[in-house]
Design an enzyme around this catalytic site. Structure first.
Site, PDB file in Angstrom:
ATOM      1  N   THR A   8     -44.404  11.227  -0.308  1.00  0.00           N
ATOM      2  CA  THR A   8     -44.676   9.525  -0.496  1.00  0.00           C
ATOM      3  C   THR A   8     -43.373   8.847  -0.145  1.00  0.00           C
ATOM      4  O   THR A   8     -42.307   9.214  -0.417  1.00  0.00           O
ATOM      5  CB  THR A   8     -45.053   9.251  -2.073  1.00  0.00           C
ATOM      6  OG1 THR A   8     -45.164   7.861  -2.458  1.00  0.00           O
ATOM      7  CG2 THR A   8     -44.037   9.970  -3.026  1.00  0.00           C
ATOM      8  N   ASN A  10     -43.168   5.815  -1.794  1.00  0.00           N
ATOM      9  CA  ASN A  10     -43.309   4.799  -3.049  1.00  0.00           C
ATOM     10  C   ASN A  10     -42.323   5.031  -4.050  1.00  0.00           C
ATOM     11  O   ASN A  10     -42.661   6.329  -4.590  1.00  0.00           O
ATOM     12  CB  ASN A  10     -44.731   4.494  -3.499  1.00  0.00           C
ATOM     13  CG  ASN A  10     -44.762   3.991  -4.521  1.00  0.00           C
ATOM     14  OD1 ASN A  10     -44.215   3.393  -5.568  1.00  0.00           O
ATOM     15  ND2 ASN A  10     -46.086   2.937  -4.602  1.00  0.00           N
ATOM     16  N   LYS A  13     -44.073   6.144  -7.443  1.00  0.00           N
ATOM     17  CA  LYS A  13     -44.607   7.388  -7.634  1.00  0.00           C
ATOM     18  C   LYS A  13     -43.652   8.575  -7.848  1.00  0.00           C
ATOM     19  O   LYS A  13     -43.704   9.459  -8.656  1.00  0.00           O
ATOM     20  CB  LYS A  13     -45.262   7.619  -6.428  1.00  0.00           C
ATOM     21  CG  LYS A  13     -46.765   6.795  -6.111  1.00  0.00           C
ATOM     22  CD  LYS A  13     -47.439   7.104  -5.080  1.00  0.00           C
ATOM     23  CE  LYS A  13     -48.584   6.185  -4.523  1.00  0.00           C
ATOM     24  NZ  LYS A  13     -49.310   6.780  -3.455  1.00  0.00           N
ATOM     25  N   ASP A  69     -52.683   9.563  -3.252  1.00  0.00           N
ATOM     26  CA  ASP A  69     -53.150   8.641  -2.955  1.00  0.00           C
ATOM     27  C   ASP A  69     -54.112   7.796  -4.160  1.00  0.00           C
ATOM     28  O   ASP A  69     -54.587   8.526  -4.783  1.00  0.00           O
ATOM     29  CB  ASP A  69     -54.106   8.737  -1.707  1.00  0.00           C
ATOM     30  CG  ASP A  69     -53.989   7.309  -0.950  1.00  0.00           C
ATOM     31  OD1 ASP A  69     -53.154   6.940  -0.101  1.00  0.00           O
ATOM     32  OD2 ASP A  69     -55.301   6.785  -0.972  1.00  0.00           O
ATOM     33  N   SER A  70     -53.614   6.426  -4.486  1.00  0.00           N
ATOM     34  CA  SER A  70     -54.167   5.956  -5.458  1.00  0.00           C
ATOM     35  C   SER A  70     -54.515   4.561  -5.129  1.00  0.00           C
ATOM     36  O   SER A  70     -54.090   4.099  -4.237  1.00  0.00           O
ATOM     37  CB  SER A  70     -53.059   6.219  -6.555  1.00  0.00           C
ATOM     38  OG  SER A  70     -51.797   5.851  -6.093  1.00  0.00           O
ATOM     39  N   PHE A 152     -44.661  -0.331 -11.531  1.00  0.00           N
ATOM     40  CA  PHE A 152     -44.737  -0.841 -10.208  1.00  0.00           C
ATOM     41  C   PHE A 152     -46.277  -1.415  -9.833  1.00  0.00           C
ATOM     42  O   PHE A 152     -47.125  -1.335 -10.739  1.00  0.00           O
ATOM     43  CB  PHE A 152     -44.406  -0.014  -9.187  1.00  0.00           C
ATOM     44  CG  PHE A 152     -45.275   1.416  -9.020  1.00  0.00           C
ATOM     45  CD1 PHE A 152     -45.144   2.413 -10.059  1.00  0.00           C
ATOM     46  CD2 PHE A 152     -46.204   1.467  -8.077  1.00  0.00           C
ATOM     47  CE1 PHE A 152     -46.194   3.473  -9.939  1.00  0.00           C
ATOM     48  CE2 PHE A 152     -47.143   2.377  -7.903  1.00  0.00           C
ATOM     49  CZ  PHE A 152     -47.095   3.493  -8.937  1.00  0.00           C
ATOM     50  N   GLY A 153     -46.477  -1.874  -8.869  1.00  0.00           N
ATOM     51  CA  GLY A 153     -47.803  -2.168  -8.308  1.00  0.00           C
ATOM     52  C   GLY A 153     -48.247  -3.237  -9.069  1.00  0.00           C
ATOM     53  O   GLY A 153     -47.926  -4.275  -9.578  1.00  0.00           O
ATOM     54  N   TYR A 154     -49.406  -3.005  -9.607  1.00  0.00           N
ATOM     55  CA  TYR A 154     -50.512  -3.854 -10.500  1.00  0.00           C
ATOM     56  C   TYR A 154     -50.322  -3.644 -11.881  1.00  0.00           C
ATOM     57  O   TYR A 154     -51.021  -4.124 -12.653  1.00  0.00           O
ATOM     58  CB  TYR A 154     -51.923  -3.559 -10.016  1.00  0.00           C
ATOM     59  CG  TYR A 154     -52.050  -3.965  -8.639  1.00  0.00           C
ATOM     60  CD1 TYR A 154     -52.631  -5.233  -8.218  1.00  0.00           C
ATOM     61  CD2 TYR A 154     -52.315  -2.944  -7.530  1.00  0.00           C
ATOM     62  CE1 TYR A 154     -52.694  -5.333  -6.651  1.00  0.00           C
ATOM     63  CE2 TYR A 154     -52.601  -3.080  -6.420  1.00  0.00           C
ATOM     64  CZ  TYR A 154     -52.709  -4.391  -5.855  1.00  0.00           C
ATOM     65  OH  TYR A 154     -53.080  -4.604  -4.465  1.00  0.00           O
ATOM     66  N   LYS A 176     -46.888   4.975 -20.875  1.00  0.00           N
ATOM     67  CA  LYS A 176     -48.144   4.979 -19.467  1.00  0.00           C
ATOM     68  C   LYS A 176     -48.561   6.387 -19.204  1.00  0.00           C
ATOM     69  O   LYS A 176     -49.683   6.528 -18.923  1.00  0.00           O
ATOM     70  CB  LYS A 176     -47.499   4.148 -18.198  1.00  0.00           C
ATOM     71  CG  LYS A 176     -48.176   4.172 -17.216  1.00  0.00           C
ATOM     72  CD  LYS A 176     -47.762   3.672 -15.811  1.00  0.00           C
ATOM     73  CE  LYS A 176     -48.304   3.664 -14.468  1.00  0.00           C
ATOM     74  NZ  LYS A 176     -47.761   3.274 -13.261  1.00  0.00           N
TER      75      LYS A 176
HETATM   76  P1  ITT Z   1     -47.486   6.285  -0.332  1.00  0.00           P
HETATM   77  O1  ITT Z   1     -48.642   6.107   0.550  1.00  0.00           O
HETATM   78  O2  ITT Z   1     -45.944   6.378   0.618  1.00  0.00           O
HETATM   79  O3  ITT Z   1     -47.461   7.311  -1.347  1.00  0.00           O
HETATM   80  P2  ITT Z   1     -48.193   3.627  -1.308  1.00  0.00           P
HETATM   81  O4  ITT Z   1     -47.721   2.733  -2.207  1.00  0.00           O
HETATM   82  O5  ITT Z   1     -48.735   3.142   0.096  1.00  0.00           O
HETATM   83  O6  ITT Z   1     -47.207   4.733  -0.891  1.00  0.00           O
HETATM   84  P3  ITT Z   1     -50.822   4.301  -1.560  1.00  0.00           P
HETATM   85  O7  ITT Z   1     -51.434   4.133  -0.257  1.00  0.00           O
HETATM   86  O8  ITT Z   1     -51.702   5.452  -2.319  1.00  0.00           O
HETATM   87  O9  ITT Z   1     -49.495   4.477  -1.844  1.00  0.00           O
HETATM   88  O10 ITT Z   1     -51.352   2.723  -2.516  1.00  0.00           O
HETATM   89  C1  ITT Z   1     -51.094   2.915  -3.798  1.00  0.00           C
HETATM   90  C2  ITT Z   1     -51.183   1.746  -4.302  1.00  0.00           C
HETATM   91  O11 ITT Z   1     -51.966   1.338  -5.541  1.00  0.00           O
HETATM   92  C3  ITT Z   1     -49.690   1.318  -4.801  1.00  0.00           C
HETATM   93  O12 ITT Z   1     -48.843   0.590  -3.815  1.00  0.00           O
HETATM   94  C4  ITT Z   1     -50.064   0.170  -5.614  1.00  0.00           C
HETATM   95  O13 ITT Z   1     -50.334  -1.117  -5.218  1.00  0.00           O
HETATM   96  C5  ITT Z   1     -51.207   0.651  -6.332  1.00  0.00           C
HETATM   97  N1  ITT Z   1     -50.997   1.757  -7.531  1.00  0.00           N
HETATM   98  C6  ITT Z   1     -51.389   2.821  -7.480  1.00  0.00           C
HETATM   99  N2  ITT Z   1     -51.031   3.650  -8.518  1.00  0.00           N
HETATM  100  C7  ITT Z   1     -50.383   2.614  -9.399  1.00  0.00           C
HETATM  101  C8  ITT Z   1     -49.840   2.418 -10.693  1.00  0.00           C
HETATM  102  O14 ITT Z   1     -49.844   3.650 -11.690  1.00  0.00           O
HETATM  103  N3  ITT Z   1     -49.437   1.456 -11.155  1.00  0.00           N
HETATM  104  C9  ITT Z   1     -49.562   0.262 -10.505  1.00  0.00           C
HETATM  105  N4  ITT Z   1     -50.107   0.044  -9.267  1.00  0.00           N
HETATM  106  C10 ITT Z   1     -50.422   1.442  -8.705  1.00  0.00           C
END
Ligand code: ITT
Length: 201
Positions: A8, A10, A13, A69-70, A152-154, A176
């Site tokens: 990853t 990210n 993660k 992948d999430s 992070f993210g949402y 979390k």
């Molecule tokens: P990698 O592919 O390099 O692992 P990425 O961020 O592109 O990184 P994904 O394609 O799996 O990974 O997209 C996951 C997205 O979903 C991530 O960027 C967030 O926007 C969201 N997400 C997943 N898990 C999350 C979490 O625990 N909290 C908040 N947002 C999350």
């Protein structure tokens, strides 16, 4: 000690997975910064997790690889952003834009919240090349407000049903991780490894 590379780019993660695996006898290593991320052409979390595990496996000289992948699946938006969560705002990995796009999406259908779930699909590729997958889900609601700066993210828009009303963004990472989609997928992986350590080999 066995090595486990995280497939990853990210950092959120990497932080969460490393914390969750810290008590195990495995060296958790990040993707090397000179490796470009693969193109995620899958239409499901499983397909994309396997694409990432296979891709990174080529760089780690026989070590095991773990891909995550999430995404966030919002009911009122028919499951969007889902598999496309990391680029929903138009720029891959731009969390701020992604949240703004989601707020716009909710406003666009005239609501200020919706039921939603985070889903995580982990793909573990052992040294032998065998792949095992593990899924984790957390149900909750996503809102048009943002609260908290953790995670992070949402995270700042999502309130899990099993919590105390705080968003994931208002929780410490250990809080979390008691209920998150990622920790649930990892718990299944840890259980599978303890039953059959050869899935790492
Ligand atoms: P990698 O592919 O390099 O692992 P990425 O961020 O592109 O990184 P994904 O394609 O799996 O990974 O997209 C996951 C997205 O979903 C991530 O960027 C967030 O926007 C969201 N997400 C997943 N898990 C999350 C979490 O625990 N909290 C908040 N947002 C999350």
């Amino acid at each position: 000690m066995k090595r486990l590379y995280l497939a990853t780019s990210n950092p959120g993660k990497v932080r969460e997975i490393s914390e969750l695996l810290a008590r195990f006898d495995v060296a958790v290593l990040p993707r090397s910064s000179d490796i470009a991320a693969p193109v995620e052409t899958g239409v499901t979390l499983t397909e994309n997790a396997i694409i990432k595990a296979n891709y990174d496996f080529e760089f780690v000289e026989g070590s095991a690889v773990l891909a995550d992948d999430s995404g966030l699946f919002v009911d009122i938006l028919d499951g969007s952003p889902g598999v496309y969560s990391s680029s929903f705002g138009g720029v891959e990995g731009d969390d701020k834009r992604n949240r703004a796009a989601l707020i716009e999406g909710l406003n666009g259908v005239g609501v200020d919240f919706s039921t939603a779930r985070f889903m995580c699909l982990m793909a573990l590729k052992g040294s032998s090349g065998r792949i095992a997958t593990f899924e984790g889900v957390v149900e909750g609601k996503v809102f048009t407000f943002e609260r908290g700066t953790h995670g992070f993210g949402y995270d700042s828009m999502f309130i899990p049903d099993e919590g105390d009303g705080r968003t994931f963004g208002e929780m410490e990472s250990f809080e979390k991780s008691t209920i998150s989609h990622r920790s649930r997928a990892l718990s299944k992986l840890i259980e599978a490894i303890s039953e059959d350590p050869s899935i790492l080999s």
